[in-house]
Design a protein around this motif. Structure first.
Motif, PDB file in Angstrom:
ATOM      1  N   GLU A  46       2.267   0.970  -4.988  1.00 57.34           N
ATOM      2  CA  GLU A  46       0.732   1.049  -5.362  1.00 57.34           C
ATOM      3  C   GLU A  46       0.823   1.062  -7.133  1.00 57.34           C
ATOM      4  O   GLU A  46      -0.098   1.203  -7.670  1.00 57.34           O
ATOM      5  CB  GLU A  46       0.160   1.910  -4.802  1.00 57.34           C
ATOM      6  CG  GLU A  46      -1.493   2.027  -4.988  1.00 57.34           C
ATOM      7  CD  GLU A  46      -2.088   3.214  -4.503  1.00 57.34           C
ATOM      8  OE1 GLU A  46      -3.464   3.698  -4.778  1.00 57.34           O
ATOM      9  OE2 GLU A  46      -1.409   4.340  -3.559  1.00 57.34           O
TER      10      GLU A  46
ATOM     11  N   TYR B 229      -6.074  -3.584  -5.812  1.00 57.19           N
ATOM     12  CA  TYR B 229      -5.857  -2.163  -4.961  1.00 57.19           C
ATOM     13  C   TYR B 229      -5.658  -1.051  -5.363  1.00 57.19           C
ATOM     14  O   TYR B 229      -6.250   0.303  -5.267  1.00 57.19           O
ATOM     15  CB  TYR B 229      -5.055  -2.335  -4.106  1.00 57.19           C
ATOM     16  CG  TYR B 229      -3.979  -1.541  -3.198  1.00 57.19           C
ATOM     17  CD1 TYR B 229      -6.198  -1.299  -1.442  1.00 57.19           C
ATOM     18  CD2 TYR B 229      -3.388  -0.344  -2.999  1.00 57.19           C
ATOM     19  CE1 TYR B 229      -5.249  -0.154  -0.469  1.00 57.19           C
ATOM     20  CE2 TYR B 229      -3.153   0.318  -1.908  1.00 57.19           C
ATOM     21  CZ  TYR B 229      -3.962   0.135  -1.525  1.00 57.19           C
ATOM     22  OH  TYR B 229      -3.875   1.736  -0.545  1.00 57.19           O
TER      23      TYR B 229
ATOM     24  N   THR C 128      -0.470  -8.687  -2.526  1.00 58.76           N
ATOM     25  CA  THR C 128      -1.248  -8.028  -2.901  1.00 58.76           C
ATOM     26  C   THR C 128      -1.352  -9.203  -3.951  1.00 58.76           C
ATOM     27  O   THR C 128      -1.478  -9.292  -5.340  1.00 58.76           O
ATOM     28  CB  THR C 128      -0.884  -6.337  -3.950  1.00 58.76           C
ATOM     29  OG1 THR C 128      -2.292  -6.183  -4.063  1.00 58.76           O
ATOM     30  CG2 THR C 128      -0.129  -6.177  -4.337  1.00 58.76           C
TER      31      THR C 128
ATOM     32  N   LYS D 192      -8.291  -2.609   1.216  1.00 59.71           N
ATOM     33  CA  LYS D 192      -6.931  -3.243   1.583  1.00 59.71           C
ATOM     34  C   LYS D 192      -7.342  -4.630   1.934  1.00 59.71           C
ATOM     35  O   LYS D 192      -6.378  -5.331   2.148  1.00 59.71           O
ATOM     36  CB  LYS D 192      -6.792  -2.578   2.718  1.00 59.71           C
ATOM     37  CG  LYS D 192      -6.440  -0.774   2.916  1.00 59.71           C
ATOM     38  CD  LYS D 192      -5.606   0.100   4.166  1.00 59.71           C
ATOM     39  CE  LYS D 192      -5.241   0.662   4.029  1.00 59.71           C
ATOM     40  NZ  LYS D 192      -4.100   0.986   5.487  1.00 59.71           N
TER      41      LYS D 192
ATOM     42  N   ARG E 205      -8.889   0.539  -4.019  1.00 54.35           N
ATOM     43  CA  ARG E 205      -7.816   1.418  -2.309  1.00 54.35           C
ATOM     44  C   ARG E 205      -8.585  -0.175  -1.146  1.00 54.35           C
ATOM     45  O   ARG E 205      -9.007   0.886  -0.450  1.00 54.35           O
ATOM     46  CB  ARG E 205      -7.833   2.903  -2.290  1.00 54.35           C
ATOM     47  CG  ARG E 205      -7.715   3.640  -3.143  1.00 54.35           C
ATOM     48  CD  ARG E 205      -6.440   3.696  -3.640  1.00 54.35           C
ATOM     49  NE  ARG E 205      -5.673   4.349  -1.963  1.00 54.35           N
ATOM     50  CZ  ARG E 205      -5.203   5.122  -1.987  1.00 54.35           C
ATOM     51  NH1 ARG E 205      -5.185   6.452  -2.546  1.00 54.35           N
ATOM     52  NH2 ARG E 205      -4.468   5.109  -0.960  1.00 54.35           N
TER      53      ARG E 205
ATOM     54  N   THR F  85       1.289  -1.048   0.018  1.00 49.23           N
ATOM     55  CA  THR F  85       0.229   0.093  -0.219  1.00 49.23           C
ATOM     56  C   THR F  85       1.034   1.327  -0.114  1.00 49.23           C
ATOM     57  O   THR F  85       0.522   2.265  -0.077  1.00 49.23           O
ATOM     58  CB  THR F  85      -0.863   0.007   1.150  1.00 49.23           C
ATOM     59  OG1 THR F  85       0.146   0.154   2.518  1.00 49.23           O
ATOM     60  CG2 THR F  85      -2.295  -1.121   1.380  1.00 49.23           C
TER      61      THR F  85
END
Length: 711
Positions: free
Chosen positions: A86, A108, A124, A114, A112, A81
């Motif tokens: 990102e 993500y 991720t 999580k 956004r 994140t």
């Protein structure tokens, strides 16, 4: 049968030329067969199917075709994140989206959310929905374009890995298993070895020759049928592998009986006519029994299964025609020349099988008890069968896709992430739908990508991505699907719920809701057919019940080996699947029931024939098993080898299917036919041959009323 045989023997040239021409055309047209076969798995009227069709039509991807899953695992202490990570992930997903038309991505970046990131932030995942072609396979150019777009990208210096159901089951996008041709050749080589042992002469090539004629001839008819109506591509595999078995079975029975008739003094055409009046009739009855098992699939309200039913029906029909027409000509013209070196004699029944039959009759209570105990023991796991999508972990073959899946697992992300549901809402209700579904028990998260993204909305509908916690093969995963559907039904507009999980649930409901009807239909038709053939009420009832129990025991073996993982991990390095793929139990039943009935007919036909001559149940058992024991076990071994060849594929679901067929055939030919059948026939005595006058009138045959006190 005698009239047909004499006509064939008087028109040898016509018969041979006909089959030569048909076979050559069949071989010539085989290369184009795949292009006319259907890869449609439609479930008309089912909500999951209709939702998936809407997704495919409106967006060109998704639906029942699960997404590719892009996975990034960062070193300990780094977070996916973080702004830099990102941004790099967002750039990679944008490159993928631009690599080919009709690609959707979500992760993500952009949401956004999580829940696309592991609890420790180091791992991720994101979804890539690629365009599909008929059969719900990735468009051939899509996977290379996606991998090319990702190969040059990293996130915090780490590569972006790809996994997903399609890649896991295919070994990371490639398959090293044998082709259909290789499987058939392997089965053929195994068959030749067995036949060489059975005949101990060049006659061993005759059954294989019949299979070489029957398989392409059947495929030729399938080719023509597929141009008139949809025929599933699965039919070509079943014709090749099952056709190899039944064509050899029928030829094996006829050639063995022909050798016996010659050994007993019959010569020339008379030997062939006598053979076809007995063994030929048994082939006809056996072929009808196999056909019943397949054609019963037409009662299932699923189009592709129905096409397998009437397409698969052609396998025994053509094999029977070849055995009843071409085989007598081959024996008449070349049989005596091929009977060299004549190392095995047929004047008397097999000594070993005769001794076995006598022992089974003497110890019939023990034999019946042992046989029923074995079946009962194998039946127990079948009561725990879970029909559904096997777990992603079990599907995984070694390769990059499995490595990516392991990275998800180590980060605490379950297999449910591989099979998201997709809900078709409206642009106005997408956000509220996502909020409502995210709160459903068993759901990891639900997101509605930006309304401005044209790959996720078309102005009329918008897609809401719903990610379950658990794999759909588990009870928790199945509950999650039900909960999402129930909640969606209460939301404005009752949005459609699609994805592989919901459609699988619909498939199970459609197929297995009609399954008892299919079994009942098969049982009734088979009972009537065999009652007329054997002039008995008890023999066909026993045959039907034993066949059903035998197939159920094969299910039990599949459950114990694969679903519960008792042997799958030690032999194939595959963990417990947690479920048996929905199509497998149905297909195992349809094929094993018919194929097993082959052996029942072979044995009981000979027993009935001997009883009509001697009036002794004991003698009929001893002669029947003595004459057919080696034949049945050899035929079963040939099919067993064909199914073992099928199981050489790296795909777990095909291995499960092959295990069920191979174990079922072996179990049926040993425990059921060699142990239970003679023991039970001996126990039932004169009642085996009882057909009262009222039943005989209904069946339009002579009654059979054994005198009191007969054995």
């Amino acid at each position: 049968m005698e009239k047909l045989t004499r006509w064939v023997l008087h028109h040898k040239l016509i018969v041979v030329l006909f089959w030569v021409v048909v076979t050559l055309i069949g071989f010539a047209s085989a290369s184009g067969l795949s292009s006319v076969l259907s890869k449609d798995f439609s479930l008309p009227g089912q909500p999951g199917y209709e939702a998936n069709q809407a997704l495919l039509q409106q967006y060109g991807n998704g639906g029942i075709s699960p997404p590719l899953v892009a996975v990034v695992k960062l070193p300990e202490g780094q977070s996916a994140t973080a702004p830099a990570a990102e941004a790099q992930m967002a750039a990679a997903l944008t490159a993928v989206q631009k690599s080919a038309p009709d690609i959707r991505v979500v992760g993500y970046p952009g949401t956004r959310d999580k829940r696309f990131v592991s609890a420790d932030g180091s791992t991720t995942f994101a979804y890539i929905y690629a365009p599909v072609v008929p059969g719900f396979e990735l468009k051939p150019t899509a996977y290379p374009q996606i991998t090319a777009a990702l190969n040059s990208r990293t996130v915090a210096g780490q590569p972006i890995q790809l996994t997903g159901i399609a890649l896991l089951s295919g070994g990371g996008g490639s398959s090293n298993g044998p082709s259909l041709l290789t499987e058939v050749l392997l089965g053929g080589v195994g068959a030749l070895i067995v036949l060489a042992f059975v005949f101990a002469s060049f006659l061993a090539v005759v059954p294989l020759l019949m299979a070489i004629v029957a398989i392409p001839s059947t495929l030729l008819i399938v080719n023509g049928l597929a141009r008139l109506t949809d025929v599933s591509f699965i039919v070509q595999f079943l014709v090749s592998l099952i056709g190899l078995g039944v064509a050899i079975d029928y030829s094996l029975l006829v050639v063995t009986r022909w050798r016996e008739e010659r050994a007993l003094g019959a010569q020339g055409d008379d030997a062939i006519v006598k053979t076809m009046k007995t063994a030929g009739r048994a082939v006809l009855v056996s072929g009808a029994a196999v056909a019943v098992g397949l054609v019963a699939l037409v009662v299932i309200p699923v189009p592709f299964l129905r096409s397998i039913g009437y397409g698969g029906l052609l396998i025994p029909v053509v094999s029977v025609l070849v055995a009843l027409t071409l085989l007598p000509v081959i024996l008449a013209k070349w049989g005596s020349r091929l009977e060299w070196p004549r190392l095995r004699k047929e004047e008397t029944a097999s000594r070993g099988w005769t001794a076995w039959a006598r022992m089974t009759v003497r110890r019939r209570w023990i034999a019946a008890g042992v046989g029923l105990a074995i079946l009962g023991l194998l039946l127990v796991p079948a009561f725990n069968i879970v029909v559904g999508q096997p777990s992603a972990t079990a599907l995984a073959n070694p390769g990059p896709a499995a490595t990516a899946l392991n990275n998800l697992h180590s980060a605490g992300i379950d297999d449910g992430a591989l099979t998201p549901m997709e809900v078709l809402a409206t642009p106005a209700t997408a956000a509220s739908t996502a909020t409502a579904l995210a709160a459903v028990p068993g759901i990891r998260t639900a997101v509605a990508p930006a309304a401005s993204d044209p790959t996720w909305t078309n102005g009329t509908t918008s897609i809401v991505e719903v990610i379950p916690e658990a794999d759909g093969a588990t009870a928790a995963g199945r509950d999650a699907i039900t909960n999402v559907r129930d909640t969606a039904a209460t939301l404005p507009g009752a949005p459609q719920v699609g994805g592989i999980g919901p459609q699988n649930r619909d498939f199970i409901s459609s197929v297995y809701g009609s399954f008892p009807l299919m079994i009942l239909l098969i049982a009734i038709v088979t009972f009537i057919f065999l009652a007329r053939e054997f002039r008995s009420l008890l023999l066909p009832l026993k045959a039907v019940l034993l066949n059903i129990l035998s197939v159920a025991a094969a299910w039990g073996i599949m459950v114990w080996v694969w679903q519960e993982g008792n042997l799958s991990e030690s032999i194939w390095n595959t963990p417990a699947t947690g479920a048996i793929d929905a199509w497998i139990p149905l297909m195992v039943f349809a094929f094993l029931y018919g194929l097993s009935m082959d052996y029942e007919v072979f044995i009981l036909s000979r027993m009935r024939e001997e009883y009509d001559v001697t009036g002794s149940t004991t003698k009929s058992i001893v002669v029947g098993i003595g004459r057919t024991g080696r034949l049945v076990t050899s035929a079963a071994l040939i099919l067993f080898l064909a199914f073992i060849a099928l199981g050489a594929t790296p795909e777990t679901t095909v291995r499960i299917f092959a295990t069920g067929l191979a174990a079922g055939i072996l179990l049926d030919a040993t425990v059921v036919r060699a142990l239970l059948v003679p023991a039970l026939v001996s126990l039932f005595g004169r009642w085996n041959w009882w057909l009262p006058t009222w039943a005989a009138k209904v069946l339009r045959v002579k009654p059979s009323l054994p005198p009191p006190g007969s054995d």
